[in-house]
Enzyme design. Structure first.
Site, mmCIF file in Angstrom:
data_model
loop_
_atom_site.group_PDB
_atom_site.id
_atom_site.type_symbol
_atom_site.label_atom_id
_atom_site.label_comp_id
_atom_site.label_asym_id
_atom_site.label_seq_id
_atom_site.Cartn_x
_atom_site.Cartn_y
_atom_site.Cartn_z
ATOM 1 N N TYR A 69 -2.387 -0.317 10.616
ATOM 2 C CA TYR A 69 -2.401 -0.660 9.186
ATOM 3 C C TYR A 69 -1.099 -0.216 8.509
ATOM 4 C CZ TYR A 69 -3.878 -0.626 4.286
ATOM 5 O OH TYR A 69 -3.963 -0.830 2.934
ATOM 6 N N SER B 80 0.848 -1.198 0.000
ATOM 7 C CA SER B 80 0.000 0.000 0.000
ATOM 8 C C SER B 80 0.877 1.239 0.000
ATOM 9 C CB SER B 80 -0.898 0.012 1.238
ATOM 10 O OG SER B 80 -1.556 1.261 1.372
#
Length: 699
Positions: free
Chosen positions: A589, A576
């Site tokens: 995250y 990501s």
């Protein structure tokens, strides 16, 4: 009986009501599909059917006789009307006047296009003269196991005469072509009462005045043979069992260990895909006393032989004292010996104009007590090759049970395998796709990015295993991709990437399904949003378990397989933008995604010496199709930006440097690049697919 698992004889499936409203070509199609629906009648791609039909000539307007015959390379079970070649019968008959004899029969194939009716682009097969010169309107040529068992017996002519009298004749072995067509014509002229003929070591020809008569004759003759074998072939199959058959779970476990090692040894020039078969017919054969002598004789029917090579490789394994490590250690020498034997066969049989020797590796691997493994250029071919060898097993069971089984003579086998006409057909085949023969496992495979990635890889010829924890979505994704690309190319496994047992089981199922692994796309994910003081230990651990530990577990298993195969490998992480660019309110995250990226760098270092490449794709804001963006994460991000959830996509698009939305297909394209040979000299890299974000530039 050939295969005691098959049950009773064939059913007559002809439906008068259904056939009544059909045209003659449609009845030919109907008959063909019925015959091809049962592998006891013919194998995939084997046999052909024809009808002689009166048609209006598009030039003269006169009614002319036209031969409709299955075109080259078709399958009678799945053929459509456009799969038939159409040829003028008067022109086909005229070819007899220019035929220069058996030494020149191959040149007659070049004349078939001159006989084409109505500019039909479907190429006529080598078997066209066999149908044209039988003076009956409807002709079937099938490869039933029960008939080939007679045709491949040492005394096949006597068996044919005793079983069928004058109704079914017999012709000695002759390679398919123009000369055999003339033989059939001569036979019919001398035996007007005959309803068909058995071709030695080949198959069955039957005919009739109507489509129904031809079909019912074919079914009747095969059933006579099946019934006869059921009555007289009652002794122990293949000399009786001398080796034990292992339990199903143990058979599967051994196949999982053998297949990737075999695949690595035989995939140096072309990637291969495997298929495992432990059906009862196979198990009977690999446990039998006569396994090795029968296997050494090879197959009889040309269709069987072309799919399965001159003979199989019998793997040195003793199920009474299972020692897989010793078998694995012996595989390199066994495969080298097979190649040398194949090269000697080529040298013994080659002609001055023979094509160069092709792949010398075995297609069929027989493992006592375990089953049969087949390898080919793709899954469908590997599966079909296995089906053909099962046909051959059934033939050997029948022939050796009532007589002596006779394989195709070596020179005849070579002349079929290296036939110049066969070589020309191979040269016309389309160029393999860029990922042909590659096997990929995609975690998070039921989500938007996972499914788009699987689709992209399958477009390029790869076989894909979808792994996901959502079994409902997984089943839907597999069904969708099977419909688009063919069910041979996709499988699914339920996998919780945080569980060692689940990961090992899922990769094991991949090995059993396809024989190995080339590409791992680690894409399983989740997203969470919370300030650090509101981040619970459970939420922190969940992110780490899935996004760090999960990526480690699947990578570790992939590395183990890659090293066993000794053929390199390819890992692509879907990380990501947040792994490089910190974001407030998402510490768990972002940290887990950063761990993914660093893990990839470590793995790139470890894998390089074994040609295992590891790279990363960094998406950002892929909303469409994403399971992550269907729940709380989407609402939390919208709340953080103080906007409606429907405005999020526009927000992310405008936030990007390129002012573009990022879609699953964009991520899939980057994954394909990193998984393909286009990036063969790249490892340890990161490709950002985020429409431009300066914070996530790599430094």
């Amino acid at each position: 009986m050939l295969d005691k698992q098959q049950g009773a004889g064939l059913a007559n499936l002809w439906d008068d009501a259904k056939a009544a409203g059909m045209s003659e070509p449609e009845r030919l199609l109907y008959r063909s599909n019925l015959l091809g629906s049962d592998k006891r009648i013919t194998n995939y791609g084997g046999g052909n059917t024809s009808a002689k039909v009166m048609e209006k000539d598009p030039l003269s307007g006169e009614m002319v006789e036209v031969l409709w015959v299955k075109g080259s390379g078709g399958d009678v079970g799945t053929i459509k009307l456009d799969g038939f070649a159409t040829l003028y019968m008067d022109k086909l008959n005229a070819l007899k006047g220019i035929y220069r004899g058996v030494a020149f029969e191959d040149e007659m194939v070049g004349y078939l296009p001159h006989c084409t009716f109505d500019l039909n682009p479907r190429a006529a097969s080598i078997d066209t003269p066999l149908h044209a010169y039988v003076p009956k309107k409807h002709v079937d040529h099938m490869h039933p196991d029960a008939i080939i068992a007679i045709a491949a017996s040492k005394d096949s002519q006597n068996l044919t005469d005793n079983l069928f009298g004058g109704e079914i004749g017999w012709l000695p072995w002759k390679r398919p072509g123009f000369e055999l067509g003339l033989w059939l014509s001569d036979f019919c002229a001398k035996n007007p009462q005959a309803r068909g003929v058995i071709l030695e070591s080949h198959g069955l020809f039957t005919w009739g005045d109507t489509a129904k008569e031809a079909y019912e004759t074919t079914i009747e003759i095969i059933n006579v043979a099946i019934g006869w074998f059921e009555e007289y072939n009652v002794g122990p199959a293949f000399g009786g069992a001398v080796k034990p058959t292992l339990e199903a779970a143990e058979r599967a476990a051994i196949a999982k260990r053998l297949m990737p090692v075999i695949r690595g040894l035989i995939s140096t020039d072309e990637k291969k895909v495997g298929h495992f078969d432990d059906s009862q017919a196979v198990l009977d054969f690999v446990a039998a006393r006569d396994l090795k002598p029968l296997a050494a004789l090879g197959t009889s029917c040309p269709d069987h032989f072309l799919r399965t090579k001159i003979r199989p490789l019998v793997v040195d394994f003793d199920p009474a004292k299972p020692d897989v490590d010793t078998t694995l250690a012996g595989l390199p020498d066994a495969i080298t010996a097979y190649r040398a034997d194949y090269a000697a066969y080529y040298d013994r049989c080659k002609h001055a104009d023979s094509p160069a020797m092709r792949d010398p590796n075995a297609v069929v691997y027989l493992v006592p007590g375990v089953g049969m493994i087949t390898f080919a250029k793709d899954k469908a071919t590997a599966r079909i090759s296995g089906e053909f060898y099962v046909n051959a097993i059934n033939v050997m069971r029948g022939a050796s049970g009532v007589s002596t089984y006779v394989g195709l003579p070596e020179q005849e086998a070579f002349d079929i395998e290296y036939w110049l006409l066969e070589e020309a057909k191979l040269q016309r085949m389309p160029k393999p796709k860029s990922l042909a023969g590659r096997i990929a496992l995609v975690t998070g495979g039921a989500g938007g990015i996972g499914k788009a990635t699987a689709h992209r890889l399958m477009q390029e010829g790869a076989c894909v295993v979808l792994a996901d924890i959502d079994e409902t979505a997984l089943a839907s994704a597999e069904s969708e991709l099977a419909a688009r690309h063919g069910k041979d190319f996709v499988r699914s496994v339920s996998m919780n990437v945080t569980s060692e047992a689940a990961v090992e089981g899922g990769f094991g199922d991949t090995l059993l399904a396809f024989g190995g692994l080339d590409i791992l796309v680690s894409n399983a994910g989740l997203a969470s949003s919370a300030s650090v003081e509101d981040t619970t230990l459970a939420l922190w651990n969940k992110n780490m378990d899935i996004l760090a530990t999960g990526y480690f577990l699947v990578s570790r298993e992939a590395f183990r397989i890659f090293r066993n195969q000794k053929a390199g490998g390819n890992v692509v992480f879907v990380a990501s933008k947040n792994g490089l660019a910190a974001s407030p309110g998402a510490s768990a995250y972002c940290t887990a995604k950063a761990a993914e990226i660093h893990l990839a760098r470590c793995l790139a270092l470890e894998g390089a010496a074994a040609q295992i490449r590891v790279n990363v794709v960094n998406p950002d804001a892929v909303l469409r199709g994403s399971k992550i963006w269907t729940g709380e994460w989407k609402e939390q991000r919208a709340a953080a930006y103080k906007m409606d959830v429907d405005d999020l996509e526009a927000h992310y698009r405008e936030r990007s440097m390129l002012k573009l939305s990022v879609f699953p297909e964009d991520i899939a394209e980057a994954i394909y690049f990193l998984a393909s040979d286009m990036s063969a000299k790249s490892t340890g890299n990161i490709v950002n697919v985020d429409a431009g974000n300066a914070q996530s530039f790599t430094r």
